[in-house]
Design an enzyme around this catalytic site. Structure first.
Site, mmCIF file in Angstrom:
data_model
loop_
_atom_site.group_PDB
_atom_site.id
_atom_site.type_symbol
_atom_site.label_atom_id
_atom_site.label_comp_id
_atom_site.label_asym_id
_atom_site.label_seq_id
_atom_site.Cartn_x
_atom_site.Cartn_y
_atom_site.Cartn_z
ATOM 1 N N PRO A 16 0.856 -1.413 0.196
ATOM 2 C CA PRO A 16 0.178 -0.001 -0.113
ATOM 3 C C PRO A 16 0.786 1.270 -0.102
ATOM 4 O O PRO A 16 2.068 1.252 0.847
ATOM 5 C CB PRO A 16 -0.713 -0.321 1.311
ATOM 6 C CG PRO A 16 0.400 -1.168 2.634
ATOM 7 C CD PRO A 16 0.795 -2.037 1.582
ATOM 8 N N ALA A 18 0.641 5.525 -0.032
ATOM 9 C CA ALA A 18 -0.353 6.813 -0.129
ATOM 10 C C ALA A 18 -0.618 7.084 -1.350
ATOM 11 O O ALA A 18 0.975 8.010 -1.979
ATOM 12 C CB ALA A 18 -0.101 7.586 1.110
ATOM 13 N N GLN A 72 -6.326 -1.069 5.097
ATOM 14 C CA GLN A 72 -5.426 -0.807 5.766
ATOM 15 C C GLN A 72 -6.223 0.594 6.389
ATOM 16 O O GLN A 72 -5.999 2.034 5.590
ATOM 17 C CB GLN A 72 -4.061 -0.522 5.022
ATOM 18 C CG GLN A 72 -3.138 -0.167 5.974
ATOM 19 C CD GLN A 72 -1.998 0.155 5.063
ATOM 20 O OE1 GLN A 72 -2.074 1.064 5.128
ATOM 21 N NE2 GLN A 72 -1.149 -0.752 5.111
ATOM 22 N N CYS A 102 3.838 3.939 8.915
ATOM 23 C CA CYS A 102 4.523 4.653 8.301
ATOM 24 C C CYS A 102 5.458 5.318 9.014
ATOM 25 O O CYS A 102 5.115 5.944 10.364
ATOM 26 C CB CYS A 102 2.957 5.648 7.853
ATOM 27 S SG CYS A 102 3.240 6.800 6.999
ATOM 28 N N LYS A 142 0.962 -4.289 9.076
ATOM 29 C CA LYS A 142 2.358 -3.903 7.654
ATOM 30 C C LYS A 142 3.498 -2.893 9.480
ATOM 31 O O LYS A 142 2.213 -2.108 9.583
ATOM 32 C CB LYS A 142 2.208 -3.577 6.835
ATOM 33 C CG LYS A 142 3.084 -2.302 6.073
ATOM 34 C CD LYS A 142 3.018 -2.386 4.133
ATOM 35 C CE LYS A 142 4.513 -1.959 3.811
ATOM 36 N NZ LYS A 142 5.189 -1.440 3.563
ATOM 37 N N ASN A 203 9.570 -6.449 3.319
ATOM 38 C CA ASN A 203 8.958 -5.336 2.423
ATOM 39 C C ASN A 203 10.429 -4.645 2.187
ATOM 40 O O ASN A 203 11.110 -4.464 3.283
ATOM 41 C CB ASN A 203 8.064 -4.244 2.430
ATOM 42 C CG ASN A 203 7.643 -3.530 2.446
ATOM 43 O OD1 ASN A 203 8.244 -2.340 2.967
ATOM 44 N ND2 ASN A 203 7.614 -3.408 1.132
ATOM 45 N N GLY A 204 10.359 -3.843 1.112
ATOM 46 C CA GLY A 204 11.855 -2.899 0.936
ATOM 47 C C GLY A 204 13.103 -3.277 0.231
ATOM 48 O O GLY A 204 14.076 -4.714 0.019
ATOM 49 N N GLY A 227 6.967 -2.192 -3.335
ATOM 50 C CA GLY A 227 6.404 -0.841 -3.568
ATOM 51 C C GLY A 227 6.615 -0.041 -4.995
ATOM 52 O O GLY A 227 6.307 -0.613 -6.006
ATOM 53 N N ARG A 228 7.082 0.455 -4.669
ATOM 54 C CA ARG A 228 7.327 1.662 -5.843
ATOM 55 C C ARG A 228 7.999 1.644 -6.936
ATOM 56 O O ARG A 228 7.923 1.896 -8.000
ATOM 57 C CB ARG A 228 8.244 2.642 -4.999
ATOM 58 C CG ARG A 228 7.710 3.847 -4.035
ATOM 59 C CD ARG A 228 8.309 4.726 -3.662
ATOM 60 N NE ARG A 228 7.761 6.049 -2.790
ATOM 61 C CZ ARG A 228 6.474 6.475 -2.918
ATOM 62 N NH1 ARG A 228 6.747 6.965 -3.662
ATOM 63 N NH2 ARG A 228 5.763 7.579 -1.436
#
Length: 326
Positions: A16, A18, A72, A102, A142, A203-204, A227-228
């Site tokens: 996820p 934002a 989420q 976050c 998460k 993640n990462g 992610g990105r």
């Protein structure tokens, strides 16, 4: 993988993000093999106060792309989280996800996001509150590695979350203090995996199939969350899936295929939100499709000038012309 009663058809999920993972973005990732997708994070307090904009962020869309979809929530008060979960239970989605990762100051200043990792027991209380009203839907989490180098609390928080009913945990292996630099610590993901018996995703820094394989081998996790790197490149999920299956790498998309995906994504954004609301976000999405292209800086400037859906085709024409002979 199994998130409680929910079968997850793969090992690479879309993280996820934002401002990015709206329905059109999630659908695109699912079409290309994402194991599941998650909404942009939504404030439990905003839901409780009846904020319609926050509710719209949870919209699944008419077509989720064939992958399970979770919503989420973020917050720091168990009662508020439970109240928000009750209010949105009527919407179509497959599981709840709780944001404990976050790092943004506006989130952590309220005690939410990665700030929760300063109080592992509270992490469990939030899971218990949502699980108590989830009507059978699994609850996932998460989280980050911890608040800072002196508070690597993810393994402890994960234990509290599992005991409270969490069905899976995704770990971004950086502390809040690290934000997005330097590299991740696979040892933290490994420690969380050893601490709990539920699925754990890492993640990462996953930008390739090789990165995903390296994380799963080094951390022993059950899956990965991308992610990105997946923005503008949903084919990354196909590549990861093939690598995990031990098969040959699929052919990379052609430039025309990439531009067709961009056009379709922006079209769907406009259809679902209206052009006025969609195009500012579409500019950000378009930037990611310019990665690796010759003259990318100039093309990105053109992306920032998009105002209407009608502007997308001239952008695509410019991209195709600029890459001739490459």
């Amino acid at each position: 993988m199994q998130f409680g009663p929910l079968a997850i058809p793969g090992k690479a999920a879309l993280a996820p993000m934002a401002g990015f993972t709206d329905a059109a973005c999630r659908r695109l990732a699912a079409r290309h093999g994402a194991a599941y997708t998650v909404s942009e994070m939504v404030s439990a307090k905003a839901i409780a106060f009846g904020d319609k904009k926050s509710v719209r962020l949870l919209w699944r869309g008419e077509d989720a792309g064939g992958a399970p979809y979770g919503v989420q929530l973020f917050g720091a008060e168990p009662e508020t989280m439970a109240g928000a979960a009750r209010l949105i239970a009527k919407y179509p989605f497959d599981f709840f996800d709780i944001n404990m990762g976050c790092p943004a100051p506006k989130i952590t200043s309220s005690g939410a996001g990665s700030r929760l990792l300063c109080d592992p027991k509270l992490c469990g209380e939030l899971v218990r509150a949502v699980a108590g009203v989830s009507e059978g839907r699994p609850v996932t989490v998460k989280m980050r590695a911890g608040w800072d180098a002196g508070q690597i609390t993810a393994p402890e928080a994960a234990k509290y979350c599992e005991a409270a009913g969490a069905a899976a945990i995704a770990v971004h292996a950086r502390t809040r203090a690290q934000m997005y630099e330097p590299g991740i610590d696979l040892g933290v993901i490994r420690a969380v995996k050893q601490a709990v018996g539920i699925p754990v995703l890492g993640n990462g820094d996953i930008a390739s199939a090789e990165d995903a394989l390296r994380m799963m081998a080094g951390a022993g996790c059950d899956g990965v969350m991308v992610g990105r790197a997946a923005l503008g490149d949903p084919w990354l999920f196909e590549q990861i899936n093939a690598a995990l299956a031990g098969g040959p790498a699929p052919p990379p998309p052609t430039l025309r295929e990439r531009m067709a995906a961009l056009r379709r994504q922006v079209y769907e954004m406009c259809e679902e939100k209206g052009e006025w609301a969609a195009m500012p976000q579409a500019r950000s999405q378009a930037l990611h499709y310019m990665k690796g292209l010759r003259g990318a800086a100039a093309l990105r400037r053109t992306c920032c000038e998009l105002r209407h859906f009608a502007d997308v085709d001239p952008l695509i024409e410019r991209v195709l012309e600029s890459q001739q002979g490459v």
